[in-house]
Design a protein around this motif. Structure first.
Motif, short mmCIF file in Angstrom:
data_model
loop_
_atom_site.label_atom_id
_atom_site.label_comp_id
_atom_site.label_asym_id
_atom_site.label_seq_id
_atom_site.Cartn_x
_atom_site.Cartn_y
_atom_site.Cartn_z
N VAL A 228 13.15 -33.40 5.80
CA VAL A 228 12.53 -33.33 4.47
C VAL A 228 13.36 -34.16 3.49
O VAL A 228 12.80 -34.89 2.66
CB VAL A 228 12.40 -31.87 3.99
N SER A 229 14.67 -34.08 3.57
CA SER A 229 15.54 -34.81 2.64
C SER A 229 15.32 -36.32 2.72
O SER A 229 15.20 -37.00 1.69
CB SER A 229 17.01 -34.50 2.91
N LEU B 141 11.48 -38.17 -4.53
CA LEU B 141 11.43 -36.75 -4.86
C LEU B 141 12.75 -36.08 -4.51
O LEU B 141 13.50 -36.58 -3.67
CB LEU B 141 10.33 -36.05 -4.05
N SER B 142 12.99 -34.94 -5.13
CA SER B 142 14.12 -34.12 -4.69
C SER B 142 13.69 -33.40 -3.41
O SER B 142 12.49 -33.27 -3.12
CB SER B 142 14.49 -33.10 -5.76
N GLN C 57 8.47 -27.93 -1.57
CA GLN C 57 7.44 -27.17 -2.27
C GLN C 57 6.06 -27.78 -2.02
O GLN C 57 5.09 -27.06 -1.77
CB GLN C 57 7.74 -27.13 -3.77
N GLN C 58 5.96 -29.09 -2.08
CA GLN C 58 4.68 -29.76 -1.82
C GLN C 58 4.20 -29.50 -0.40
O GLN C 58 3.02 -29.27 -0.17
CB GLN C 58 4.80 -31.26 -2.08
#
Length: 66
Positions: free
Chosen positions: A24-25, A33-34, A40-41
């Motif tokens: 994800v990172s 994005l962070s 969250q998305q």
């Protein structure tokens, strides 16, 4: 971000890139994005689709059968 319960093309691209990068990172950085915003998305998209897309217990991140 999801709007009106719809998974957007941007959400699908993020999901694709998370699956490809298995992180994800890394995918979040690609999308500007962070990590928390990307997570969250993805969680919102999973709720909308009614399926868990990633196995969060594995490292690197795994993709589910969904």
């Amino acid at each position: 971000m999801l709007r009106s319960g719809v998974v957007t093309l941007a959400n699908l691209r993020l999901i694709r890139d998370v699956a490809h990068a298995r992180s994800v990172s890394k995918a979040a950085r690609m999308h500007g994005l962070s990590q928390s915003a990307a997570s969250q998305q993805i969680q919102e998209a999973e709720r909308e689709l009614g399926a868990e897309l990633f196995d969060r217990c594995t490292r690197p991140l795994g993709v589910t059968a969904a």
